[in-house]
Design a protein around this motif. Structure first.
Motif, mmCIF file in Angstrom:
data_model
loop_
_atom_site.group_PDB
_atom_site.id
_atom_site.type_symbol
_atom_site.label_atom_id
_atom_site.label_comp_id
_atom_site.label_asym_id
_atom_site.label_seq_id
_atom_site.Cartn_x
_atom_site.Cartn_y
_atom_site.Cartn_z
ATOM 1 N N LYS A 1 -3.382 -13.986 -7.975
ATOM 2 C CA LYS A 1 -2.505 -13.009 -7.315
ATOM 3 C C LYS A 1 -3.196 -11.670 -7.091
ATOM 4 N N THR A 2 -4.131 -11.356 -8.002
ATOM 5 C CA THR A 2 -4.700 -10.013 -7.951
ATOM 6 C C THR A 2 -6.224 -10.080 -7.951
ATOM 7 N N LEU A 3 -6.807 -9.189 -7.137
ATOM 8 C CA LEU A 3 -8.266 -9.071 -7.130
ATOM 9 C C LEU A 3 -8.620 -7.661 -7.578
ATOM 10 N N MET A 4 -9.616 -7.559 -8.461
ATOM 11 C CA MET A 4 -10.109 -6.205 -8.763
ATOM 12 C C MET A 4 -11.457 -6.053 -8.068
ATOM 13 N N LEU A 5 -11.519 -5.120 -7.120
ATOM 14 C CA LEU A 5 -12.740 -4.914 -6.354
ATOM 15 C C LEU A 5 -13.432 -3.639 -6.856
ATOM 16 N N HIS A 6 -14.732 -3.707 -7.046
ATOM 17 C CA HIS A 6 -15.439 -2.476 -7.460
ATOM 18 C C HIS A 6 -16.870 -2.496 -6.970
ATOM 19 N N ASN A 7 -17.467 -1.338 -6.972
ATOM 20 C CA ASN A 7 -18.868 -1.184 -6.557
ATOM 21 C C ASN A 7 -19.807 -1.723 -7.621
ATOM 22 N N ILE A 8 -20.973 -2.145 -7.198
ATOM 23 C CA ILE A 8 -21.966 -2.670 -8.146
ATOM 24 C C ILE A 8 -22.352 -1.612 -9.184
ATOM 25 N N ASP A 9 -22.287 -0.335 -8.789
ATOM 26 C CA ASP A 9 -22.750 0.701 -9.713
ATOM 27 C C ASP A 9 -21.621 1.352 -10.514
ATOM 28 N N THR A 10 -20.387 0.844 -10.366
ATOM 29 C CA THR A 10 -19.301 1.360 -11.205
ATOM 30 C C THR A 10 -19.258 0.497 -12.465
ATOM 31 N N LEU A 11 -20.089 0.863 -13.410
ATOM 32 C CA LEU A 11 -20.288 -0.024 -14.560
ATOM 33 C C LEU A 11 -19.078 -0.080 -15.475
ATOM 34 N N GLY A 12 -18.265 0.965 -15.475
ATOM 35 C CA GLY A 12 -17.139 1.011 -16.405
ATOM 36 C C GLY A 12 -15.918 0.241 -15.926
ATOM 37 N N GLY B 1 0.293 -2.596 -2.632
ATOM 38 C CA GLY B 1 -0.622 -3.530 -1.969
ATOM 39 C C GLY B 1 -2.026 -3.291 -2.466
ATOM 40 N N LEU B 2 -2.383 -2.022 -2.543
ATOM 41 C CA LEU B 2 -3.723 -1.637 -3.018
ATOM 42 C C LEU B 2 -3.551 -0.495 -4.010
ATOM 43 N N SER B 3 -4.104 -0.642 -5.220
ATOM 44 C CA SER B 3 -4.101 0.489 -6.173
ATOM 45 C C SER B 3 -5.529 0.979 -6.318
ATOM 46 N N PHE B 4 -5.750 2.197 -5.904
ATOM 47 C CA PHE B 4 -7.106 2.764 -5.950
ATOM 48 C C PHE B 4 -7.281 3.621 -7.192
ATOM 49 N N GLU B 5 -8.414 3.457 -7.846
ATOM 50 C CA GLU B 5 -8.705 4.288 -9.022
ATOM 51 C C GLU B 5 -9.522 5.506 -8.592
ATOM 52 N N VAL B 6 -9.087 6.677 -9.038
ATOM 53 C CA VAL B 6 -9.848 7.901 -8.754
ATOM 54 C C VAL B 6 -10.187 8.585 -10.076
ATOM 55 N N GLN C 1 -0.214 -9.396 -0.201
ATOM 56 C CA GLN C 1 -0.013 -8.233 0.696
ATOM 57 C C GLN C 1 -1.240 -8.014 1.574
ATOM 58 N N LEU C 2 -2.399 -8.266 1.008
ATOM 59 C CA LEU C 2 -3.635 -8.099 1.798
ATOM 60 C C LEU C 2 -3.651 -9.099 2.950
ATOM 61 N N LEU C 3 -3.312 -10.359 2.633
ATOM 62 C CA LEU C 3 -3.290 -11.378 3.683
ATOM 63 C C LEU C 3 -2.267 -11.002 4.750
ATOM 64 N N ALA C 4 -1.150 -10.477 4.311
ATOM 65 C CA ALA C 4 -0.119 -10.082 5.269
ATOM 66 C C ALA C 4 -0.616 -8.982 6.200
ATOM 67 N N LEU C 5 -1.425 -8.100 5.638
ATOM 68 C CA LEU C 5 -2.004 -7.022 6.461
ATOM 69 C C LEU C 5 -2.812 -7.625 7.617
ATOM 70 N N PHE C 6 -3.500 -8.720 7.307
ATOM 71 C CA PHE C 6 -4.286 -9.392 8.346
ATOM 72 C C PHE C 6 -3.450 -10.433 9.119
#
Lengths: 278, 1105
Positions: free
Chosen positions: B912-923, B940-945, B995-1000
């Motif tokens: 149901k959920t994907l966690m996407l992150h950059n290769i250099d965000t080690l934490g 739909g998307l929760s962004f970490e800042v 929700q992501l699929l629905a966006l597309f």
């Protein structure tokens, strides 16, 4: 120390005719360079002068001495083997006396009543040691002169204790070993073409050896002399004209003229000349 | 209290580490201490007291204060202070930041700014002092006074004017290079030597060199040639870099980065031929040359290092600079003798001039680097400043060290031979930038960090032992000592001195030679390039060959992970007993190296015969004779022919493979042509990336974000997340398609595969670290976590190969590589974009000389862009370096297109959920609490800042015309807007799959059916609504022997964060702790990352096996 003899070197292939050039003195008389030098030397108390000349030039020199012939001895340097050699061959003439050494292509103009030569002779007599006349000179002129390194003698702002002497040093060498405290940055004590030398110097010169080109320079013996005995340098109150430089004779002539009574007339001529030329 | 650490007379107090002194202080006390230190450093007249106080302040604001600031306001960085920082007005910047601290209270943001300002001011203060000292060295001063050609006191030596048959004599300077037998623990950094002369000691050996298998016997590798020419120009030639120029103006002499002749120009300046004082005078170079050489004449200077590769850690370039300076000084009467070795005082002067030359050229080596000027083996030590030294009262030590050459009684011939018979010198081939390492060493020394300080003392005692072993000829012991040094103090001071490549080489050399492997020895700044292996002499011949093979094999395995500049080489060497040495080549013997004629004769043949000077004609004759008679010139005619006629065929084949690549990787030529047209016509470009100037940008409101930076999510949320994990509803996507341009300055290696740091005793790659976190979470929740790495044309094959080799690190869960489906072709940038990037955008001004270098290099690059054709295809590089990925937005759609999501859904229908992150965000890890929050919020998307620090540049969370979104730095209407934004985008995103699929406009069934048409159409619709950014990226071009050039190229991209501008994405924003959200963009960050507890935190998230 009494200084009654002088030696003038005038035998160098590039310089042998320079003392014979004529110019108008400060007093307005037309004279040869040699004659002006002799006048100043005799006026300073010198009694006899040896002139080192190239072979075949004696006749011209005799006619240039202007009435001082009986007090002048000509010494021929048969081969051009360097400044040191020219002085060394005057050994018989100077004997065991201290003497004033001059070069035939320089003229001097004192800025005080006492002439440049007299200033030097007085100090040498007083200090009883060899003394070279020097002038604070910008480093851009180092390729032309022997340069003295040392420190000021306390109590006399124009007198220096000589520690090192180098001939035509690079600015790098000069900065490393010839800086004299109290001079403006980039200025060094360069020879003025006038020295009072002693018998011990002549001994040192006789012992020294020729350089790779087979010539005997003067500066290494002066440097060696400075290491062995008290040797002073005197910053003279006056100016030197090297007539061997490009426009040297012209500058000397102008310098003399501007120091004489016809100063205004000469100035007006110069301005007229400048105005008339683009 | 902290002031005592600086001012105490007692060395025990003075050498106390800052960290232990700060440990017991609370926030208030630390701020008070900072205030005292700041006042002290403003008043103190002692340079090193000032500098130590500055480093203390930087360290407190970087490492100690932030830990005590929890619960404080986010804080904002005053933009005017940032501008001052960029312009190097450090004092003013500090005042602005301090005023900000007074008005807003202490904050992480302000502390990061103060740390940076104090740090930069400290280095600036040190660098200024070194420069001042260089200028005041006697023998250097006159060059700064000379401002007019008529004042030039240098004259050419008459011997160099004695021409024979129109050929002027050639003055040749042959100079060895140097190796540092002890590795000095970087104690030859000027700053160290000037503060701690007792601790600045090295054993430095002058050596001749040959590349094993290529050259016959070792010779002095550095050659400089000087001669008079019959043209009033300065002619400079670098044989190795195949560059030559006839310089006609003074301005050109001071233009260092215009061509590859910067080092020769620096030598001409530092030797006084064109003294630094004449720069900007507007005078004529011909007049200056006339003063030195005479009317109508000029000077020619030629350099050669016999193709010794760059990065050898043998100080080739400094010794070349010294050789060139030495030749110039001999030629202009600044040394006593024209030929032969130099006297000690002359060597010291060459050293002083080389230091000056390096400063003028904007580079800088250590004070031992000119060691090749001296003969044999010597100890070089710092010297305490005496009363007559210009350093007196400023620093404890003198700028210039003292050299003592060991005679045969101290180190007998037998010992020297023993060293030669056991030591194998190599160049591992790695390209490394030691600049950051030297800064780290300086900072740690001045902070007296306890472990590092102990390491320095150990390294010093090892030097005496190494020297003793050398005197005894006990090379086995020497090997053990250099290994101990490398394993112990050096890595204690700088853990980054070693790397995975070096460790593997040592391991393999040990395995190959067993007890006959006597030791490893690191040369210079860091390992990977120049290194030494010490073996039993009976096996040296064998080891020469085997090490070459081992290095090559290891390089092949790691070349996609680590930046290599070239294939490794092994050297033959012998100790040089002369130091730098000059000789005069006259008449027929005045011949230059064959490589020179490949450049000069080609030029002469292209010129009209009637324009050639007498010397040039004579030179052609001389070359023709040499080709007939001199064996060194055997292949010269053929090579000359090759120079005259370019090799077109090879270029065509490279183009062929580029076309192939474009075809394979889904290059859209129509889109490419449209972008090119728009670029050329000025419709798109860097300035057009920006939103209109009247866009209203505001900071986020507190109620619009959820803050987990200070408090953890509730127990309920944690439980919710934990259940999802246990049910296998979550997968991780690591973005690994980019090439990490900033990581290797465009070297084109896979950042994901970089073994960047040691964890649990060995180097780990980014991939291994991310998998270790997923492994740990999977084990904790009893269900393995699917992990996807997105890749691109460049990173897919090597990543696949690497994971196969590592057997997927035994990762227990599903592991997918998602290949890229789109690629762009890089273009030559437009002048407009280059100027915008370099002139309009705020830039960090560099130190004066470096800034001059940069400006000169940028002018050259603008010329390159113009002459190569703006917006034309960039093809002058390896084909893979001419392509680019098209932005991380596409990496999620690629999962849909390339079947990865289909496979994943087949494996995990409950996903149901994907966690996407950059290769250099080690934490970034699967934190159950944050996951629980995301699930509960129905976003739909929760962004970490994360809260912003000075170094976090590139946009942030903003209200754009009242709409909350992540705003890219490229789109900011003006730079200042970013400083009003409290939060920086970490890129880590929790994605609700449906929700992501629905966006597309898709459903799971479309994915499972792999309905490409529908998927493509859905993606296109969304992509067309996202902005296209034009960006400039650096790309490296490698050539010659380890040479590298960096070019800016244009590419375009669409970015993931822009989805937040679409209301239907239902984006929400969470503030997370810095340790979770910070990114490692640059290797220079590694040290502070290790020191501030970040590395420890990452280790706590990982399970390696």
């Amino acid at each position: 120390m009494k200084i009654s003899k002088a030696v003038i070197t005038a035998a160098g292939p590039d310089h042998q005719h320079l003392p014979l050039q004529t110019l108008v003195s400060s007093s307005g008389d037309t004279k040869t360079v040699l004659s002006l030098l002799l006048d100043e030397a005799f006026n300073a108390g010198i009694e006899s002068i040896g002139i080192v000349i190239a072979p075949g030039t004696q006749h011209d020199f005799k006619s240039a001495v202007n009435g001082h012939l009986e007090k002048v001895t000509f010494i021929e340097q048969t081969e051009s083997l360097g400044f040191g050699h020219a002085v060394l061959i005057a050994s018989d003439f100077v004997g065991s006396d201290s003497f004033l050494l001059l070069v035939g292509d320089h003229l001097y103009l004192s800025s005080q009543e006492s002439s440049c030569m007299r200033q030097l002779i007085e100090v040498a007599s007083q200090e009883n040691c060899p003394v070279s006349a020097v002038q604070a000179t910008h480093e851009s002129l180092l390729p032309y002169y022997g340069v003295v390194g040392g420190k000021r003698v306390s109590g006399n702002p124009r007198l220096y204790e000589v520690e090192t002497i180098l001939e035509k040093p690079s600015p790098t060498e000069a900065e490393q070993s010839l800086i004299v405290p109290g001079l403006r940055a980039g200025n060094y004590l360069c020879f003025f073409g006038m020295h009072v030398l002693t018998p011990s110097f002549m001994e040192e010169l006789a012992r020294s050896s020729v350089d790779s080109s087979g010539r005997l320079p003067l500066t290494p013996s002066l440097d060696a002399n400075a290491q062995n005995e008290r040797y002073l340098a005197l910053e003279l109150e006056g100016r030197r004209f090297n007539i061997g430089e490009p426009y040297g004779l012209l500058r000397a002539n102008l310098g003399m003229a501007l120091a004489g009574p016809k100063r205004d007339k000469i100035m007006a001529s110069i301005i007229e000349l400048i105005a008339a030329t683009r | 209290m902290l002031l005592d650490l600086i001012t105490s007379e007692d060395a025990l107090v003075r050498d106390q580490p800052l960290e232990s002194a700060c440990a017991s202080l609370d926030k208030k006390s630390l701020l008070q201490e900072c205030s005292q230190l700041d006042q002290f450093r403003r008043k103190s007249e002692n340079l090193y007291d000032r500098v130590r106080a500055l480093f203390f302040l930087a360290a407190i604001h970087r490492y100690h204060l932030p830990k005590k600031l929890s619960g404080e306001a986010t804080g904002s960085i005053p933009f005017s202070g940032y501008e001052d920082l960029l312009e190097r007005r450090f004092e003013k910047a500090i005042d602005t930041f301090l005023a900000g601290q007074d008005s807003q209270g202490a904050s992480d943001a302000i502390s990061s700014s103060l740390a940076s300002a104090y740090h930069q001011l400290a280095f600036q203060t040190l660098a200024d002092q070194v420069r001042k000292s260089v200028r005041t060295v006697r023998g250097n001063q006159w060059m700064f006074r000379m401002g007019h050609p008529a004042n030039q006191p240098l004259r050419i030596r008459p011997e160099l004017l004695e021409e024979e048959s129109h050929l002027f004599p050639v003055l040749r300077e042959l100079t060895p290079v140097r190796m540092d037998l002890t590795h000095s623990a970087w104690s030859d950094i000027f700053f160290l030597g000037m503060d701690y002369p007792e601790g600045a000691r090295v054993i430095n050996v002058s050596i001749d060199l040959a590349v094993h298998g290529r050259d016959d016997t070792p010779t002095p590798p550095v050659e400089a040639y000087f001669r008079v020419i019959d043209k009033p120009v300065l002619k400079l030639t670098s044989i190795d870099l195949k560059a030559t120029a006839e310089i006609e103006s003074l301005a050109e002499v001071f233009d260092f980065a215009k061509d590859y002749l910067g080092l020769l120009k620096a030598a001409v300046i530092a030797s006084g031929i064109v003294p630094p004082g004449i720069e900007g005078s507007g005078e004529s170079l011909a007049d200056l040359l006339e003063q030195i050489v005479g009317p109508g004449h000029g000077i020619e200077i030629i350099s050669s290092v016999n193709n010794i590769p760059k990065g050898s850690r043998l100080a080739v370039s400094t010794n070349l600079l010294a050789a060139l300076i030495s030749a110039c000084m001999r030629a202009t009467g600044q040394t006593k003798s024209l030929t032969g070795p130099l006297a000690e005082n002359e060597r010291r002067l060459v050293l002083a001039r080389a230091i000056l030359g390096e400063w003028i050229g904007g580079s800088g080596g250590g004070w031992q680097d000119s060691g090749g000027v001296w003969p044999g083996i010597k100890i070089i030590e710092g010297e305490i400043a005496g009363e007559t030294d210009s350093e007196q009262g400023v620093s404890r030590g003198r700028l210039m060290p003292k050299h003592r050459v060991f005679d045969q009684d101290e180190i007998p011939t037998s010992s020297r031979e023993a060293l030669q018979n056991s030591l194998i010198l190599v160049h591992g081939g790695m390209a490394s930038n030691v600049g950051p390492i030297l800064e780290m060493v300086t900072e740690k020394y001045l902070l007296r960090s306890s472990e590092e300080w102990a390491g320095r003392s150990t390294a010093l005692s090892l030097l005496d032992k190494v020297l003793d072993a050398l005197k005894q000829g006990d090379i086995k012991r020497l090997g053990a000592l250099t290994t101990e040094n490398f394993r112990g103090p050096l890595q204690t001071i700088i853990p980054w001195a070693t790397n995975h490549f070096t460790e593997t080489l040592i391991e393999r050399a040990e395995a190959e030679f067993g007890d006959d492997f006597w030791g490893f020895w690191m040369l210079g700044g860091m390992s990977g390039g120049g290194m030494g292996f010490i073996v039993n002499p009976t096996r040296k011949a064998e080891a020469l060959g085997r090490l070459q093979e081992i290095m090559l094999e290891t390089k092949r395995e790691l070349e996609n992970a680590l930046p290599f500049a070239m294939d490794p080489v092994v050297y033959d060497f012998q100790i040089n007993q002369h130091g730098t040495f000059g000789d005069l080549l006259k008449g027929e013997n005045s011949i230059l190296p064959p490589g020179y004629y490949q450049l000069s004769v080609a030029e002469l043949l292209r010129a009209k015969p009637e324009t050639l000077s007498a010397c040039e004609r004579a030179e052609l004759d001389q070359f023709a004779n040499a080709c007939r008679q001199d064996p060194r010139f055997t292949n010269s005619v053929q090579s000359l022919f090759d120079t005259l006629i370019p090799r077109i065929e090879e270029d065509q084949s490279e183009q062929g493979s580029l076309k192939e690549l474009l075809k394979i990787h889904g290059f859209d030529s129509k889109q490419h042509e449209a972008i090119r047209r728009d670029l050329r016509e000025g419709r798109i470009g860097l300035s057009q990336n920006r939103l209109p100037a009247n866009t209203h940008i505001e900071d986020v409101l507190p109620e619009e974000i959820t803050d987990f930076s200070q408090t953890s999510p509730s127990q309920d949320l944690q439980q919710l997340g934990q259940s999802a994990l246990e049910n296998g509803e979550v997968a991780v996507i690591t973005l690994a398609a980019g090439v990490g341009s900033r990581w290797t300055q465009g070297a084109g290696v896979c950042k994901a595969l970089h073994p960047f740091s040691k964890f649990s005793g060995r180097h780990r790659t980014f991939i291994e670290t991310h998998l270790a976190k997923s492994r740990k979470r999977g084990n904790e929740c009893g269900t393995s976590v699917p992990h996807i790495f997105t890749t691109s044309y460049l990173t897919n094959p090597p990543t696949q190969e690497f994971l196969n080799l590592q057997e997927n690190y035994q990762y227990p869960g599903p592991l997918y590589l998602s290949p890229g489906r789109s690629v762009g072709q890089r273009m030559i940038p437009t002048e407009r974009d280059l100027r915008f990037a370099w002139e309009e955008m705020p830039q960090q001004t560099l130190d004066k000389q470096q800034q001059k270098m940069r400006q000169s290099s940028r002018a050259a690059l603008i010329g390159w862009a113009r002459s190569s054709g703006e917006a034309s295809d960039y093809t002058d590089n390896l084909p893979l370096q001419c392509l680019h990925p098209v932005g991380h937005f596409f990496e999620v759609p690629n999962l849909l297109l390339n079947g990865t999501l289909k496979s994943l859904l087949e494996e995990r229908p409950q996903l149901k959920t994907l966690m996407l992150h950059n290769i250099d965000t080690l934490g970034a890890d699967l934190d159950p609490g944050i996951l629980g929050h995301h699930l509960q919020s129905k976003a739909g998307l929760s962004f970490e800042v994360i809260t912003r620090r000075l170094e976090d540049r590139g946009g942030g969370l903003a209200r754009v015309n009242k709409n909350l979104q992540l705003l890219e730095g490229l789109a900011l209407p003006h730079e200042e807007a970013e400083f009003d934004l409290s939060y920086y985008n970490s890129m880590t995103t929790w994605i609700d799959l449906d929700q992501l699929l629905a966006l597309f406009e898709l459903e799971r069934s479309d994915i499972l059916a792999d309905d490409q048409k529908k998927i493509t159409s859905g993606i296109r619709k969304i992509a067309s609504r996202l902005p296209t950014y034009i960006t400039l990226k650096d790309v490296k071009k490698r050539w010659g022997h380890g040479q590298e050039d960096i070019f800016p190229v244009t590419q375009f991209e669409k970015l993931w964060g822009d989805l937040t501008a679409m209301p239907e994405t239902q984006s929400k924003f969470l503030v997370v702790p810095r340790l979770r959200g910070q990114q490692l963009k640059n290797p220079a960050q590694l040290d502070s990352w290790l020191r501030d507890g970040s590395a420890e935190h990452i280790e706590s998230l990982c399970q390696w096996d």
